[in-house]
Design a protein around this motif. Structure first.
Motif, PDB file in Angstrom:
ATOM      1  N   LEU A  83       0.983  -1.417   0.014  1.00  0.00           N
ATOM      2  CA  LEU A  83       0.013   0.040  -0.027  1.00  0.00           C
ATOM      3  C   LEU A  83       0.860   1.463   0.000  1.00  0.00           C
ATOM      4  CD1 LEU A  83      -2.721  -0.860   2.680  1.00  0.00           C
ATOM      5  CD2 LEU A  83      -2.522  -1.603   0.312  1.00  0.00           C
ATOM      6  N   ASP A  84       0.253   2.223  -0.731  1.00  0.00           N
ATOM      7  CA  ASP A  84       1.348   3.363  -1.126  1.00  0.00           C
ATOM      8  C   ASP A  84       0.560   4.649  -1.022  1.00  0.00           C
ATOM      9  OD1 ASP A  84       3.737   4.947  -1.600  1.00  0.00           O
ATOM     10  OD2 ASP A  84       3.553   4.422  -3.829  1.00  0.00           O
ATOM     11  N   GLY A  85       0.198   4.999   0.024  1.00  0.00           N
ATOM     12  CA  GLY A  85      -0.717   6.225   0.268  1.00  0.00           C
ATOM     13  C   GLY A  85       0.228   7.269   1.057  1.00  0.00           C
ATOM     14  N   SER A  86      -0.114   8.551   0.616  1.00  0.00           N
ATOM     15  CA  SER A  86       0.574   9.653   1.153  1.00  0.00           C
ATOM     16  C   SER A  86      -0.333  11.082   1.191  1.00  0.00           C
ATOM     17  CB  SER A  86       1.982  10.017   0.501  1.00  0.00           C
ATOM     18  OG  SER A  86       2.504  11.100   0.907  1.00  0.00           O
ATOM     19  N   SER A  87      -0.323  11.545   2.399  1.00  0.00           N
ATOM     20  CA  SER A  87      -1.114  12.732   2.403  1.00  0.00           C
ATOM     21  C   SER A  87      -0.258  13.833   3.198  1.00  0.00           C
ATOM     22  CB  SER A  87      -2.513  12.446   3.045  1.00  0.00           C
ATOM     23  OG  SER A  87      -3.398  12.091   2.231  1.00  0.00           O
ATOM     24  N   THR A  88      -0.425  15.020   2.768  1.00  0.00           N
ATOM     25  CA  THR A  88       0.328  16.141   3.372  1.00  0.00           C
ATOM     26  C   THR A  88      -0.846  17.059   4.288  1.00  0.00           C
ATOM     27  OG1 THR A  88       2.172  16.305   1.911  1.00  0.00           O
ATOM     28  CG2 THR A  88       1.787  18.200   3.366  1.00  0.00           C
ATOM     29  N   PHE A  89      -0.610  17.182   5.600  1.00  0.00           N
ATOM     30  CA  PHE A  89      -1.431  18.179   6.296  1.00  0.00           C
ATOM     31  C   PHE A  89      -0.636  19.626   6.370  1.00  0.00           C
ATOM     32  CE2 PHE A  89      -4.270  15.100   8.532  1.00  0.00           C
ATOM     33  CZ  PHE A  89      -3.892  13.839   8.180  1.00  0.00           C
ATOM     34  N   GLU A  90      -1.354  20.544   5.867  1.00  0.00           N
ATOM     35  CA  GLU A  90      -0.958  21.901   5.601  1.00  0.00           C
ATOM     36  C   GLU A  90      -1.637  22.640   6.472  1.00  0.00           C
ATOM     37  OE1 GLU A  90       0.916  22.852   1.767  1.00  0.00           O
ATOM     38  OE2 GLU A  90      -0.710  24.759   2.022  1.00  0.00           O
ATOM     39  N   ILE A  91      -1.120  23.768   7.148  1.00  0.00           N
ATOM     40  CA  ILE A  91      -1.763  24.946   8.040  1.00  0.00           C
ATOM     41  C   ILE A  91      -2.161  26.051   7.051  1.00  0.00           C
ATOM     42  CG2 ILE A  91      -1.825  26.380   9.766  1.00  0.00           C
ATOM     43  CD1 ILE A  91      -1.929  23.503  10.646  1.00  0.00           C
ATOM     44  N   LYS A  92      -3.399  26.469   7.124  1.00  0.00           N
ATOM     45  CA  LYS A  92      -3.730  27.683   6.220  1.00  0.00           C
ATOM     46  C   LYS A  92      -4.364  28.644   7.240  1.00  0.00           C
ATOM     47  CE  LYS A  92      -3.602  25.919   2.289  1.00  0.00           C
ATOM     48  NZ  LYS A  92      -2.602  26.171   1.274  1.00  0.00           N
ATOM     49  N   TYR A  93      -3.504  29.888   7.499  1.00  0.00           N
ATOM     50  CA  TYR A  93      -3.934  30.775   8.450  1.00  0.00           C
ATOM     51  C   TYR A  93      -4.898  31.698   7.851  1.00  0.00           C
ATOM     52  CZ  TYR A  93       0.638  29.413  10.321  1.00  0.00           C
ATOM     53  OH  TYR A  93       1.560  28.947  11.100  1.00  0.00           O
ATOM     54  N   LEU A  94      -5.812  32.085   8.888  1.00  0.00           N
ATOM     55  CA  LEU A  94      -7.206  32.620   8.401  1.00  0.00           C
ATOM     56  C   LEU A  94      -7.000  34.155   8.913  1.00  0.00           C
ATOM     57  CD1 LEU A  94      -9.545  29.984   9.384  1.00  0.00           C
ATOM     58  CD2 LEU A  94      -8.640  30.542   7.187  1.00  0.00           C
TER      59      LEU A  94
END
Length: 218
Positions: A207-218
């Protein structure tokens, strides 16, 4: 305050008049910079979710095999109370399993013909903001508007969605400023059916999944 207005206008007229009489070379000065929110540092309690070895005999002939749900915790620590959203970007989107919900993410390919291995989803669960219970929010327009995610599990989060949290009890919904926030997620994965995969030989299919969690300032 009213007396200052005519004075300013008269100065502007004098400058304009002088400029008209003696025009010359000029140079422009551009002043730049930005005021940014306090920095926030995101941390996952696990940077790898491992379902271990899955026996090929467990695969279904015509239906995907649903794997056990795993928990994932994202902690966001900020230098001061900050409003933010989180975008979860699918780095393997090209391998998303056809026919699944748009929120399902790719698990890579197998074989020369690039058969999708399966899919997984990330769904928001309960959250906290500075120790207080917080509801989950979802924005599909980059933080312009927000909806409240109801139920024990929210919708599968798409790559373009932003996830937020709020301590408010009613609309209008908007993210709450927090110094320390904890966002909990449920990750659900499934493996393609046998008839959607190439013949399985002696080699493993990783299994080869990958996700990036990125902060978005408001």
């Amino acid at each position: 305050m009213k007396k200052a207005v005519p004075a300013l206008l008269s100065v502007a007229l004098i400058v304009a008049s002088t400029s008209a009489m003696a025009e010359g070379e000029s140079v422009d000065l551009t002043v730049t910079g930005s005021v940014v929110p306090s920095a926030c540092v995101p941390t996952l309690d696990s940077e790898e979710l491992d379902w271990g070895k899955i026996q090929s005999s467990a695969l279904h002939e015509a239906l995907p095999l649903l794997l056990e749900t795993k928990d994932l915790k994202l902690t966001v620590a900020c230098a001061a109370p900050t409003k933010f959203g989180v975008q979860i970007i699918d780095n393997k989107a090209d391998s998303a399993l056809p026919g699944t919900d748009p929120g399902y993410r790719g698990l890579g390919f197998v074989g020369d013909a690039k058969f999708p291995i399966g899919a997984y989803s990330v769904r928001s669960n309960d959250s906290t903001a500075d120790g207080s219970p917080a509801g989950n929010l979802l924005s599909v327009d980059k933080g312009l508007t927000w909806t409240h995610s109801t139920g024990p599990l929210g919708l599968a989060i798409e790559s373009t969605d932003w996830v937020g949290l709020t301590t408010a009890q009613a609309a209008p919904w908007a993210p709450t400023a927090a110094t320390n926030a904890v966002l909990n997620f449920k990750v659900q994965a499934l493996i393609s059916s046998r008839n959607q995969l190439p013949p399985i030989g002696e080699g493993d299919i990783a299994l080869d999944g990958s996700s990036t969690f990125e902060i978005k300032y408001l």
